[in-house]
Design an enzyme around this catalytic site. Structure first.
Site, PDB file in Angstrom:
ATOM      1  N   LYS A 203      11.858  11.854  16.096  1.00 41.92           N
ATOM      2  CA  LYS A 203      13.072  12.524  16.560  1.00 41.92           C
ATOM      3  C   LYS A 203      13.491  12.070  17.970  1.00 41.92           C
ATOM      4  CE  LYS A 203      12.760  16.748  13.823  1.00 41.92           C
ATOM      5  NZ  LYS A 203      12.631  18.200  13.814  1.00 41.92           N
TER       6      LYS A 203
ATOM      7  N   ASP B 187      18.649  21.298  14.051  1.00 44.87           N
ATOM      8  CA  ASP B 187      17.576  22.307  14.111  1.00 44.87           C
ATOM      9  C   ASP B 187      18.032  23.486  14.982  1.00 44.87           C
ATOM     10  OD1 ASP B 187      15.752  20.957  12.537  1.00 44.87           O
ATOM     11  OD2 ASP B 187      14.782  19.952  14.227  1.00 44.87           O
TER      12      ASP B 187
HETATM   13  P1  NAP Z   1       5.232  18.853  17.605  1.00 41.41           P
HETATM   14  O1  NAP Z   1       6.303  18.262  18.450  1.00 41.41           O
HETATM   15  O2  NAP Z   1       4.133  17.998  17.106  1.00 41.41           O
HETATM   16  O3  NAP Z   1       4.615  20.097  18.444  1.00 41.41           O
HETATM   17  C1  NAP Z   1       3.481  20.780  17.968  1.00 41.41           C
HETATM   18  C2  NAP Z   1       3.216  22.015  18.820  1.00 41.41           C
HETATM   19  O4  NAP Z   1       2.119  22.722  18.211  1.00 41.41           O
HETATM   20  C3  NAP Z   1       2.779  21.710  20.255  1.00 41.41           C
HETATM   21  O5  NAP Z   1       3.230  22.742  21.089  1.00 41.41           O
HETATM   22  C4  NAP Z   1       1.246  21.725  20.141  1.00 41.41           C
HETATM   23  O6  NAP Z   1       0.583  22.080  21.348  1.00 41.41           O
HETATM   24  C5  NAP Z   1       1.056  22.871  19.160  1.00 41.41           C
HETATM   25  N1  NAP Z   1      -0.218  22.752  18.455  1.00 41.41           N
HETATM   26  C6  NAP Z   1      -0.547  21.848  17.498  1.00 41.41           C
HETATM   27  N2  NAP Z   1      -1.812  22.072  17.056  1.00 41.41           N
HETATM   28  C7  NAP Z   1      -2.277  23.149  17.763  1.00 41.41           C
HETATM   29  C8  NAP Z   1      -3.500  23.881  17.756  1.00 41.41           C
HETATM   30  N3  NAP Z   1      -4.526  23.545  16.929  1.00 41.41           N
HETATM   31  N4  NAP Z   1      -3.631  24.932  18.593  1.00 41.41           N
HETATM   32  C9  NAP Z   1      -2.618  25.300  19.415  1.00 41.41           C
HETATM   33  N5  NAP Z   1      -1.424  24.639  19.460  1.00 41.41           N
HETATM   34  C10 NAP Z   1      -1.257  23.580  18.654  1.00 41.41           C
HETATM   35  O7  NAP Z   1       5.848  19.534  16.293  1.00 41.41           O
HETATM   36  P2  NAP Z   1       7.314  20.158  16.116  1.00 41.41           P
HETATM   37  O8  NAP Z   1       8.235  19.139  15.609  1.00 41.41           O
HETATM   38  O9  NAP Z   1       7.667  20.869  17.371  1.00 41.41           O
HETATM   39  O10 NAP Z   1       7.077  21.181  14.911  1.00 41.41           O
HETATM   40  C11 NAP Z   1       6.376  22.390  15.130  1.00 41.41           C
HETATM   41  C12 NAP Z   1       6.415  23.249  13.870  1.00 41.41           C
HETATM   42  O11 NAP Z   1       7.765  23.626  13.572  1.00 41.41           O
HETATM   43  C13 NAP Z   1       5.887  22.534  12.631  1.00 41.41           C
HETATM   44  O12 NAP Z   1       5.110  23.447  11.908  1.00 41.41           O
HETATM   45  C14 NAP Z   1       7.140  22.188  11.857  1.00 41.41           C
HETATM   46  O13 NAP Z   1       6.907  22.132  10.462  1.00 41.41           O
HETATM   47  C15 NAP Z   1       8.050  23.351  12.205  1.00 41.41           C
HETATM   48  N6  NAP Z   1       9.477  23.026  12.077  1.00 41.41           N
HETATM   49  C16 NAP Z   1      10.196  23.723  11.147  1.00 41.41           C
HETATM   50  C17 NAP Z   1      11.563  23.468  10.997  1.00 41.41           C
HETATM   51  C18 NAP Z   1      12.351  24.237   9.973  1.00 41.41           C
HETATM   52  O14 NAP Z   1      13.454  23.813   9.622  1.00 41.41           O
HETATM   53  N7  NAP Z   1      11.883  25.369   9.511  1.00 41.41           N
HETATM   54  C19 NAP Z   1      12.178  22.496  11.790  1.00 41.41           C
HETATM   55  C20 NAP Z   1      11.402  21.800  12.736  1.00 41.41           C
HETATM   56  C21 NAP Z   1      10.044  22.081  12.872  1.00 41.41           C
HETATM   57  P3  NAP Z   1       0.132  20.941  22.419  1.00 41.41           P
HETATM   58  O15 NAP Z   1       1.383  20.639  23.202  1.00 41.41           O
HETATM   59  O16 NAP Z   1      -0.912  21.613  23.213  1.00 41.41           O
HETATM   60  O17 NAP Z   1      -0.356  19.762  21.620  1.00 41.41           O
END
Ligand code: NAP
Length: 289
Positions: free
Chosen positions: A67, A104
Site C-alpha cells: 500500500k 479504507d
Molecule cells: P500492518 O501494517 O502490518 O500493521 C499490523 C499492526 O498489528 C501493527 O500495529 C503491529 O504492531 C500489530 N501487531 C502485529 N502482530 C502483533 C502482535 N503479535 N502483538 C501485538 N501487536 C501486533 O497491518 P494493517 O494493514 O494495518 O492491517 C491490520 C489489520 O487490519 C489486519 O488484521 C487487516 O486484515 C485489517 N484490515 C481490515 C480491513 C477491512 O476492510 N476490514 C482493511 C484493512 C486492514 P507493531 O507495530 O508493534 O509491529
C-alpha cells in the site's frame, strides 16, 4: 464488447475476498469486466509494476505489503491517500495515468456515520497501515475530546500521531502508549487495527476488554475472518457493542467500484451475498451494517 480488467495486487492473496465482491457486482450490474488476483512476490515488486503498467488494466486494489510501496509508481494521489500515505485503489485513466485513492478511510467510517457525535474518547489499537486510515477518519469525521493510539511498538504510535499533527485540532488530547499501560477508563470507541485475532494470533487478544470503557462502548475490530475474533467475543460477553471488519471491507470495495465504474453496488445485497457464501458479519443490534 470490450472487457475491462481489474486486479488486486498483494502478497499473499489466497484469502482475499475482493474478487468475490467485485465479480459479483459486475455480474449484478451487467458490466463487462473481470477482476483477478495478481500476487507479486515482494522482492520482485519494483520490477513487476512497470511490466504491469504496459498491460491493459482498468484499475487495481492494492493490499499488504504494497500500500505504501506503490506510491512512487503513481501519477496522482487523492487528498486522503496523500494525507494517509497509503493507497488501496488505483484508477487507470484513458490517458494511461495511474491515480491512487484510499477507500479504507471511507470503509471504516461508513458504519459509524449515524453515530458520529457519540464518540468522545477513542482508543486505536495498532499503528500500521490500517491504523493510518482509521486515525485520519477519526480526526476528520468524528469529534473526540481524547484520542489514544496504543501499539506494541510505542515508537510507531508516536510517529503516527506526529505524522498527523496538522489535522489534530487544538484542544484534542492525544496519547501514544503501549496496550499494557492503558489505564482502565471510559472509552466510547475502541478500534482494533492490529492483526492480533487472526492467523497465527487467532487465540490472542490485543487488549483484555474486561473493565474497559462504558457499557455504551463500541468495540470495532477491523478483522473479518474469523467473523468474531476472541477480542469481539470477550467484549460482547462484557456487554459492549461490537462490530467486525466485514462492513468496512464491503464499503471500501463499494467506493473503489464507484471510482472505477461511476456506479455503486447495493451494500445490503452484497452483505447478503457474502453471508450466502459463509462470510458473516458480527454486529450488535442497533448498528447499521
Ligand atoms: P500492518 O501494517 O502490518 O500493521 C499490523 C499492526 O498489528 C501493527 O500495529 C503491529 O504492531 C500489530 N501487531 C502485529 N502482530 C502483533 C502482535 N503479535 N502483538 C501485538 N501487536 C501486533 O497491518 P494493517 O494493514 O494495518 O492491517 C491490520 C489489520 O487490519 C489486519 O488484521 C487487516 O486484515 C485489517 N484490515 C481490515 C480491513 C477491512 O476492510 N476490514 C482493511 C484493512 C486492514 P507493531 O507495530 O508493534 O509491529
Amino acid at each position: 464488447m470490450q472487457l475491462d480488467k481489474y486486479a488486486i495486487l498483494g502478497y499473499p492473496l489466497a484469502h482475499s475476498k475482493s474478487p468475490l465482491i467485485h465479480n459479483h457486482a459486475f455480474r449484478q450490474l451487467d458490466i463487462s469486466a473481470q477482476y483477478e488476483k495478481l500476487e507479486i512476490v515482494p522482492r520482485e515488486f519494483e520490477e513487476q509494476i512497470p511490466i504491469i503498467k504496459d498491460q491493459n488494466w482498468a484499475g487495481f486494489n492494492v493490499t499488504n505489503p504494497f500500500k505504501q510501496r506503490i506510491i512512487p509508481f503513481l501519477d496522482r494521489l487523492s487528498e486522503e491517500a496523500h494525507k494517509i500515505g497509503a493507497v488501496n485503489t488505483i484508477r487507470v485513466s484513458k490517458e494511461g495515468k495511474w491515480i491512487g485513492f484510499n477507500t479504507d478511510y471511507y470503509g471504516f467510517i461508513q458504519p459509524l456515520r449515524q453515530r458520529a457525535e457519540e464518540f468522545n474518547s477513542i482508543l486505536i489499537l495498532g499503528a500500521g497501515g490500517a491504523a493510518r486510515s482509521v486515525l485520519l477518519a477519526c480526526l476528520q469525521e468524528l469529534t473526540p475530546k481524547k484520542l489514544v493510539v496504543a501499539n506494541r511498538t510505542v515508537k510507531k504510535a508516536e510517529h503516527l500521531l506526529d505524522a498527523f499533527h496538522e489535522v489534530i485540532r487544538p484542544g484534542l488530547m492525544t496519547v501514544a502508549s503501549s496496550p499494557e499501560s492503558i489505564p482502565v477508563q471510559e472509552y466510547d470507541l475502541i478500534v482494533n487495527c492490529t492483526s492480533v485475532g487472526m492467523g497465527e494470533s487467532i487465540s490472542k487478544v490485543p487488549l483484555n476488554p474486561a473493565g474497559l470503557g462504558s457499557s455504551k462502548c463500541l468495540v470495532y475490530d477491523l478483522i473479518y475472518n474469523p467473523p468474531a475474533t476472541l477480542f469481539l467475543e470477550k467484549a460482547q460477553a462484557e456487554g459492549y457493542q461490537v462490530l467486525n471488519g466485514l462492513p468496512m471491507l464491503v464499503y471500501q470495495a463499494r467506493k473503489a467500484f464507484e471510482i472505477w465504474t461511476g456506479r455503486g453496488f447495493e451494500v445490503s445485497e452484497m452483505m447478503h451475498f457474502l453471508r450466502s457464501t459463509n462470510h458473516s458479519c458480527c454486529v450488535s443490534g442497533d448498528l447499521k451494517a
